[in-house]
Design a protein around this motif. Sequence first.
Motif, PDB file in Angstrom:
ATOM      1  N   ASN A  75       0.668  -1.255  -0.050  1.00  0.00           N
ATOM      2  CA  ASN A  75      -0.039   0.049   0.017  1.00  0.00           C
ATOM      3  C   ASN A  75       0.946   1.290  -0.039  1.00  0.00           C
ATOM      4  O   ASN A  75       1.815   1.253   0.665  1.00  0.00           O
ATOM      5  CB  ASN A  75      -0.828  -0.130   1.268  1.00  0.00           C
ATOM      6  N   LYS A  76       0.686   2.261  -0.643  1.00  0.00           N
ATOM      7  CA  LYS A  76       1.327   3.361  -0.892  1.00  0.00           C
ATOM      8  C   LYS A  76       1.150   4.320   0.578  1.00  0.00           C
ATOM      9  O   LYS A  76       1.976   5.193   0.584  1.00  0.00           O
ATOM     10  CB  LYS A  76       1.096   4.006  -2.036  1.00  0.00           C
ATOM     11  N   ASN A  77       0.105   3.845   1.476  1.00  0.00           N
ATOM     12  CA  ASN A  77      -0.069   5.007   2.374  1.00  0.00           C
ATOM     13  C   ASN A  77       0.356   4.145   3.817  1.00  0.00           C
ATOM     14  O   ASN A  77      -0.017   3.047   4.015  1.00  0.00           O
ATOM     15  CB  ASN A  77      -1.588   5.088   2.670  1.00  0.00           C
ATOM     16  N   SER A  78       1.581   4.679   4.287  1.00  0.00           N
ATOM     17  CA  SER A  78       2.151   3.669   5.250  1.00  0.00           C
ATOM     18  C   SER A  78       0.946   3.440   6.592  1.00  0.00           C
ATOM     19  O   SER A  78       1.399   2.697   7.557  1.00  0.00           O
ATOM     20  CB  SER A  78       3.467   4.283   5.760  1.00  0.00           C
ATOM     21  N   LYS A  79       0.031   4.575   6.721  1.00  0.00           N
ATOM     22  CA  LYS A  79      -0.670   4.545   7.839  1.00  0.00           C
ATOM     23  C   LYS A  79      -2.082   3.686   7.529  1.00  0.00           C
ATOM     24  O   LYS A  79      -2.894   3.538   8.110  1.00  0.00           O
ATOM     25  CB  LYS A  79      -1.141   5.846   8.074  1.00  0.00           C
ATOM     26  N   PHE A  86      -2.037  -2.488   7.378  1.00  0.00           N
ATOM     27  CA  PHE A  86      -0.732  -3.046   8.019  1.00  0.00           C
ATOM     28  C   PHE A  86      -1.028  -3.416   9.326  1.00  0.00           C
ATOM     29  O   PHE A  86       0.090  -4.090   9.875  1.00  0.00           O
ATOM     30  CB  PHE A  86       0.106  -1.646   7.793  1.00  0.00           C
ATOM     31  N   GLY A 108       4.439  -6.016   5.462  1.00  0.00           N
ATOM     32  CA  GLY A 108       4.027  -4.943   4.813  1.00  0.00           C
ATOM     33  C   GLY A 108       5.123  -4.007   3.556  1.00  0.00           C
ATOM     34  O   GLY A 108       6.246  -4.332   4.054  1.00  0.00           O
ATOM     35  N   VAL A 109       4.851  -3.828   2.671  1.00  0.00           N
ATOM     36  CA  VAL A 109       5.467  -3.176   1.903  1.00  0.00           C
ATOM     37  C   VAL A 109       4.827  -1.746   1.485  1.00  0.00           C
ATOM     38  O   VAL A 109       3.785  -1.592   1.055  1.00  0.00           O
ATOM     39  CB  VAL A 109       5.762  -3.803   0.586  1.00  0.00           C
ATOM     40  N   VAL A 110       5.736  -0.577   1.677  1.00  0.00           N
ATOM     41  CA  VAL A 110       5.068   0.844   1.415  1.00  0.00           C
ATOM     42  C   VAL A 110       5.495   1.209   0.153  1.00  0.00           C
ATOM     43  O   VAL A 110       6.585   1.183  -0.233  1.00  0.00           O
ATOM     44  CB  VAL A 110       5.423   1.772   2.589  1.00  0.00           C
ATOM     45  N   GLU A 163      -4.911  11.265   3.011  1.00  0.00           N
ATOM     46  CA  GLU A 163      -4.457  10.234   4.215  1.00  0.00           C
ATOM     47  C   GLU A 163      -5.108  11.161   5.432  1.00  0.00           C
ATOM     48  O   GLU A 163      -4.739  12.133   5.454  1.00  0.00           O
ATOM     49  CB  GLU A 163      -2.856  10.054   4.406  1.00  0.00           C
ATOM     50  N   ILE A 191       7.308  -4.372   8.423  1.00  0.00           N
ATOM     51  CA  ILE A 191       7.511  -3.338   7.216  1.00  0.00           C
ATOM     52  C   ILE A 191       8.752  -3.796   6.542  1.00  0.00           C
ATOM     53  O   ILE A 191       9.892  -3.399   7.059  1.00  0.00           O
ATOM     54  CB  ILE A 191       7.240  -1.904   7.451  1.00  0.00           C
ATOM     55  N   GLU A 201      11.801  -2.849   4.516  1.00  0.00           N
ATOM     56  CA  GLU A 201      12.649  -1.623   4.203  1.00  0.00           C
ATOM     57  C   GLU A 201      13.724  -2.015   3.155  1.00  0.00           C
ATOM     58  O   GLU A 201      14.085  -3.109   3.175  1.00  0.00           O
ATOM     59  CB  GLU A 201      13.275  -1.098   5.405  1.00  0.00           C
TER      60      GLU A 201
END
Lengths: 328, 263
Positions: A293-297, A301, A307-309, B17, B240, B242
Motif C-alpha cells: 500500500n502506498k499509504n504507510s498508515k 498494515f 508490509g511493503v509501502v 490520508e 514493514i 525496508e
Amino acid sequence: MTQRIFAYIIHKKGVVDDTALEMVSAAQRLGIDAPITAVVAGSGDELGTVCNAMAASYAEVWKIDDDALAYINAEVLRELLVRILPTDGIVLIPHEHFGMDLAPGLSVKLGAAYLPDAVDFEGIEDGYLKAVREEYSGQVNTHVLCDISQGAVVTVRPGIFKADESQALQGQIVDKSSEALEEGRTDARRRYIEIVEAEVGDVDITKSEILVSVGRGIEDEDNMEIIFDLAEAMGGDVSCSRPVVDAKWLEKSRQVGTSGQTVKPKVYLALGISGAFQHLGGIKGSPFIVAVNKNSKAPIFQSADIGVVADILDFVPELTDRINEMKG
Amino acid sequence: MEILVCIKRVPDTAENEIEVNRDGSDIERDDLVYSVNEWDNYAVEEAIQIRDKVGGSITVVSVGDEDAEEVLRREMAMGADKGILLSDNAFEGSDGEGVATILKAGIEKGNYDLILTGAQADDGAGQIGGMLAAMLDWPYASLVNIIDIVDDKTIKVGREIAGGNQEMNEMDLPCVLSIQTGINEPRYVGIRGIRKVASMEIPMLGVKDIELLSESVGKSGAKVKRLDYFVPELGEGAEILEGSTDEIIDKLTELLKAKGGIK
Ligand SMILES: Cc1cc2nc3c(=O)[nH]c(=O)nc-3n(C[C@H](O)[C@H](O)[C@H](O)COP(=O)(O)OP(=O)(O)OC[C@H]3O[C@@H](n4cnc5c(N)ncnc54)[C@H](O)[C@@H]3O)c2cc1C
C-alpha cells in the motif's frame, strides 16, 4: 437501579452466528454488574435449539416464537421488540447486515440513544457510556460518550470482541411470545419474498491456497493485467475488494468480505486494499498476509504479517518479473 | 415519482490520508479533498434511473454548512432537479438522531414518495436512513442494491446480505431505502455539467424555515458526543520491509516461498 443488558442473537437454520458469544464479552466490557439477557427470535424447533444453546452462555434467554419470524424481517421484529424491551435497557446488536437493518429504527422507537459500530467500551460514568469507534474506514479512531440514561441501542462490530466460550450457565428460557404478540401484528409494509443466491463465478476463490487480491488502489481497469500476471507467476488466483466489483472490473464471485466470499488461503496478498473490516471479515484461517500500500498508515498494515509501502503499479510488475526469473 | 436523496459532503478517503490534528480535537482539515459520500452518489444515480423510467423529479438535500452546496450542485449536474441545503448554527454538533430529526422536518415541508440515503458515510455509522424512516413511520430497507418499481404504490427491493446473497422484499410506498454501492454505475460529471447548474438557486433552510421544535438537534441535544480523535495504538502490526526495491523483493520472495506462496 442497574440497567438491564440485552444481546440480540443472530442465527440461521438452527446455527448460532459467531457474534452470539462475542456479545457476551462485549456486554462484560460495558462494566455494568448485571446479568445479560439473550433475545432470540424465530420459529419452531430451530428456535428451540438456539435458545437451549444460548442458555449455556446467558443468564436469561428471551424467546420470541412466531411463524411470521421464520424468516426474520427487521420491520416485523422491531414492533415486537418494542413491546417487550424496557425503554432504559442497553441493547447490543451485531453491526452486520441484519443489525444495520434493525438497530437504528429500534433506537428511535424505544426513545433510546443509538451508538453504531462500537469497537470497544471504556466504562460507564454518570450515565454516560464511553466507547471507541472508527471513522474514515479505520484511518482514525474516536472516543464517544453515549447518554444511556434513557436506554441505548448499541451495534457491536463483529470479530472484535473475543467469543466468550467460558460460560457454563444454566440460563432460564423465558417465553416472551405472548407478551410480544398480545396486540397482534401490524400489516407489514415490507414483505419478504425470497433469497436469491449469489452467482457462482468461473473461479472458486474459497478453495484457493494463494490469493492475489486487488483493491481500489489499482486505479484503472487497464492496470488489472499486472495483477493477473502476478497471480499466474505465483500459481494463485485473483480476488478483490468490493470497489473493484462495483466498478465491474471483476465478477462478484471474486469479492472477499462480509458481503462476498469467505476465503481461507495459505497466502493472501492485499494490493492497494485499505483493510476495511468488511473486507477482513472474509479472510479466515490466519493466512500469511502481505500488504502492499502506498499509504504507510493504511489500516491493512495492522492485520498483515508483512508490509511493503509502495505504489503497486510499480512494485507488482517488478515482483512478477523476479518470480518468473526465479522459476527460470 | 417524487424522490428525495439525502447526501453528505465528506473528505475523500481515496484521495486523502486522514490524520488527527495536534490536540486530537479534529482531523487535519487543511488541504483535504472533499467529495460527495461514495454511497450517496450511487443513490442519486439510482434516483435518476427511476425518474427517467417512471417520471417525476429528484431533490437532493444535505444537512451541513455552506460548503455542502458544492456537493448538492455536483449531484444536480449529474441529473437531480433541485437542491436543498438545511443549514443553521443550531444544527452544529448534531448526532445521528439530530441529523435525522432535521431531515424529517425538512421532508415534512415537501411531498415525497421515495427517500434514498447512502448505506453509510465517512463515520461508518449507517444510521440516518433507518432513524429517519422510524421517525416518519415509513417502512425501511437497508443495503439495497436492486430497486424495481412495480406501480405507484409498491416497489420490489433487493437487500445485499452475507455472502453477496440477495434478500428480495416487496415494499409499500412511501418508504426509505439505504443504498449500497454497486447498485449501478454512477455517471460521470464533467466541468461542463457543473457549469450548467452553476446559476441554479439552492435554497438554504434553517430552524425557522422548517419549523423545527425538537430539542434533540445540535450539540446540546446530542445523546452521542464525540470526545476526541486518536490514532489507535498499533498492536503487533506488520513487519514493514525496508530497503531498495530490489532488497525488498529479495526478502519478500524468500518469505513467500517459505510460506508456500509460490507454486
Ligand atoms: C454492509 C457493507 C458490506 C461491505 N462488504 C464488503 C466486502 O464484502 N468486501 C469488501 O472488500 N468491502 C466491503 N465493503 C466496503 C468496505 O467498507 C470498503 O469500502 C472497501 O473494502 C474498500 O476497498 P479498498 O480497500 O479496495 O478501497 P479503499 O478503502 O479506497 O482503499 C484503497 C487503498 O489503496 C491504496 N492505494 C491507492 N493507490 C495505490 C497505489 N497506486 N499503490 C498502492 N496502494 C494504493 C490507498 O492508500 C488505500 O489504502 C462493505 C461495506 C458495507 C457498508
